[in-house]
Write an enzyme that holds these catalytic residues in place. Structure first.
Site, mmCIF file in Angstrom:
data_model
loop_
_atom_site.group_PDB
_atom_site.id
_atom_site.type_symbol
_atom_site.label_atom_id
_atom_site.label_comp_id
_atom_site.label_asym_id
_atom_site.label_seq_id
_atom_site.Cartn_x
_atom_site.Cartn_y
_atom_site.Cartn_z
ATOM 1 N N ASN A 57 0.864 -1.183 0.000
ATOM 2 C CA ASN A 57 0.000 0.000 0.000
ATOM 3 C C ASN A 57 0.900 1.233 0.000
ATOM 4 O O ASN A 57 1.474 1.586 1.025
ATOM 5 C CB ASN A 57 -0.904 -0.030 1.246
ATOM 6 C CG ASN A 57 -1.716 1.249 1.377
ATOM 7 O OD1 ASN A 57 -1.805 2.054 0.451
ATOM 8 N ND2 ASN A 57 -2.317 1.440 2.547
ATOM 9 N N TRP A 58 0.998 1.874 -1.157
ATOM 10 C CA TRP A 58 1.917 3.015 -1.295
ATOM 11 C C TRP A 58 1.377 4.277 -0.632
ATOM 12 O O TRP A 58 2.083 5.262 -0.527
ATOM 13 C CB TRP A 58 2.166 3.297 -2.776
ATOM 14 C CG TRP A 58 3.036 2.307 -3.465
ATOM 15 C CD1 TRP A 58 3.459 1.100 -2.983
ATOM 16 C CD2 TRP A 58 3.609 2.442 -4.769
ATOM 17 N NE1 TRP A 58 4.255 0.478 -3.926
ATOM 18 C CE2 TRP A 58 4.363 1.281 -5.019
ATOM 19 C CE3 TRP A 58 3.554 3.429 -5.754
ATOM 20 C CZ2 TRP A 58 5.057 1.090 -6.219
ATOM 21 C CZ3 TRP A 58 4.240 3.236 -6.935
ATOM 22 C CH2 TRP A 58 4.993 2.068 -7.169
ATOM 23 N N LYS A 59 0.113 4.259 -0.252
ATOM 24 C CA LYS A 59 -0.525 5.466 0.305
ATOM 25 C C LYS A 59 -0.290 6.644 -0.647
ATOM 26 O O LYS A 59 -0.271 6.439 -1.852
ATOM 27 C CB LYS A 59 -0.008 5.726 1.724
ATOM 28 C CG LYS A 59 -0.102 4.468 2.592
ATOM 29 C CD LYS A 59 0.083 4.719 4.045
ATOM 30 C CE LYS A 59 -0.010 3.390 4.775
ATOM 31 N NZ LYS A 59 -0.040 3.524 6.210
ATOM 32 N N HIS A 96 -9.830 1.112 4.619
ATOM 33 C CA HIS A 96 -8.537 1.291 5.307
ATOM 34 C C HIS A 96 -8.731 2.292 6.452
ATOM 35 O O HIS A 96 -9.488 3.256 6.317
ATOM 36 C CB HIS A 96 -7.482 1.798 4.311
ATOM 37 C CG HIS A 96 -6.105 1.767 4.887
ATOM 38 N ND1 HIS A 96 -5.643 2.755 5.725
ATOM 39 C CD2 HIS A 96 -5.098 0.860 4.774
ATOM 40 C CE1 HIS A 96 -4.412 2.449 6.105
ATOM 41 N NE2 HIS A 96 -4.061 1.305 5.540
ATOM 42 N N GLU A 126 -5.913 -5.246 10.290
ATOM 43 C CA GLU A 126 -4.907 -4.219 10.531
ATOM 44 C C GLU A 126 -5.239 -3.469 11.824
ATOM 45 O O GLU A 126 -6.023 -2.509 11.803
ATOM 46 C CB GLU A 126 -4.901 -3.205 9.384
ATOM 47 C CG GLU A 126 -4.514 -3.775 8.047
ATOM 48 C CD GLU A 126 -3.852 -2.716 7.179
ATOM 49 O OE1 GLU A 126 -2.677 -2.904 6.847
ATOM 50 O OE2 GLU A 126 -4.484 -1.703 6.878
ATOM 51 N N GLY A 169 1.547 2.404 10.538
ATOM 52 C CA GLY A 169 2.136 3.700 10.176
ATOM 53 C C GLY A 169 3.175 4.229 11.149
ATOM 54 O O GLY A 169 3.611 3.543 12.081
ATOM 55 N N SER A 173 3.015 -2.525 10.573
ATOM 56 C CA SER A 173 4.426 -2.592 10.969
ATOM 57 C C SER A 173 5.101 -3.914 10.595
ATOM 58 O O SER A 173 5.934 -4.429 11.341
ATOM 59 C CB SER A 173 4.595 -2.316 12.469
ATOM 60 O OG SER A 173 4.201 -0.998 12.764
ATOM 61 N N GLY A 184 2.642 -1.391 4.370
ATOM 62 C CA GLY A 184 2.604 0.054 4.131
ATOM 63 C C GLY A 184 3.990 0.594 3.860
ATOM 64 O O GLY A 184 4.525 0.462 2.765
HETATM 65 C C1 PEP Z 1 -1.100 0.100 6.161
HETATM 66 O O1 PEP Z 1 -1.262 1.305 6.276
HETATM 67 O O2 PEP Z 1 -1.913 -0.595 5.529
HETATM 68 C C2 PEP Z 1 0.077 -0.505 6.790
HETATM 69 C C3 PEP Z 1 0.112 -1.803 6.928
HETATM 70 O O3 PEP Z 1 1.067 0.356 7.203
HETATM 71 P P1 PEP Z 1 2.504 0.030 7.823
HETATM 72 O O4 PEP Z 1 3.010 -1.245 7.203
HETATM 73 O O5 PEP Z 1 3.342 1.206 7.455
HETATM 74 O O6 PEP Z 1 2.321 -0.088 9.292
#
Ligand code: PEP
Length: 251
Positions: free
Chosen positions: A9-11, A92, A162, A168, A210, A231
């Protein structure tokens, strides 16, 4: 055995199309070595037109539930599908924080299915409590998102667990992998109440929050997760590919 699914997920990244193309090329080339994993990148809408190598599936990060018309700034499921996407993230936590209610998430789920996309429904509690109220929250999110979906539609759904506190920059760290199995079974049971046992057995449950190259394998092995939603680490091709490698090697 079904392939593990890894979705990056590149956001709202990267800032330019040239960087997006470079990242796609690096990931696309690297994943060719890891044939036992299915890999997708959930791109910002601005990059959905980019051609992906055959080793990579295209995903979107959101869609709007209207089919077309006077919805300034929105992008329909049909548009996303026409740009070659297979997957779309729905619900999300960052979209929920920006105003997606459970009713909206449900409408987006139905729009994704109607457009022929595979919705990746994101659910997860914002915080843990000692009395397991958080489990109730996860179940409610799941059930409300699946309302009015036909059996055939339910069979297309992927669920990403999640926990919001694990996602994040501000994350308190990942879920301990040994707890992932518990959540996996809990989600499958809640899904089975809606969709039936057979569909629940076939459901893909992903973990996100994470995930790093160091812990990815544990979520897949100990947590028996069917894949990972990544993410931050999906923006670094080497680290993302190390997570894909863990999925390729997982049994
Ligand atoms: C996400 O936002 O879907 C996610 C998994 O973020 P991260 O891996 O950065 O915690």
């Amino acid at each position: 055995m079904a392939k593990k699914l890894v979705i990056g997920n590149w956001k709202m990244n990267p800032s330019g199309v040239a960087q997006a193309v470079r990242l796609i090329r690096a990931i696309g080339k690297g994943v060719r070595r890891y044939k036992k994993a299915e890999v997708a990148v959930a791109l910002p809408h601005a990059f959905l037109h980019l051609k992906l190598p055959s080793s990579l599936r295209k995903g979107a990060q959101d869609l709007f539930y209207g089919k077309g018309g006077a919805f300034t700034g929105e992008v329909s499921g049909g548009m996303v599908k026409n740009l070659g996407a297979r997957y779309v993230l729905v619900g999300h936590s960052e979209r929920r924080a920006l105003g997606d209610t459970e009713e909206i998430v449900n409408r987006k789920m139905r729009a994704a299915i109607a457009a022929g996309l595979v919705p990746v429904l994101c659910v997860g509690e914002t915080a843990r409590d000692g009395e397991s109220h958080y489990l109730h929250r996860v179940k409610e999110e799941l059930k409300s998102a699946l309302k009015r979906l036909s059996r055939a539609a339910l069979a297309r759904v992927v669920v990403a667990y999640e926990p919001v506190w694990a996602i994040g920059e501000k994350a308190k760290g990942a879920l301990p992998p040994e707890e992932a199995l518990h959540m996996n079974l809990f989600i499958r049971k809640a899904f089975s109440d809606v969709a039936g046992e057979q569909a629940a057995r076939k459901l893909k449950v992903l973990y996100g929050g994470s995930v790093t190259p160091a812990n990815a394998g544990a979520f897949l092995a100990e947590g028996k997760m069917d894949g990972i939603l990544v993410g931050r680490e999906s923006l670094d091709s080497k680290r993302f590919l190390a997570i894909v490698r863990a999925a390729h090697l997982a049994r």
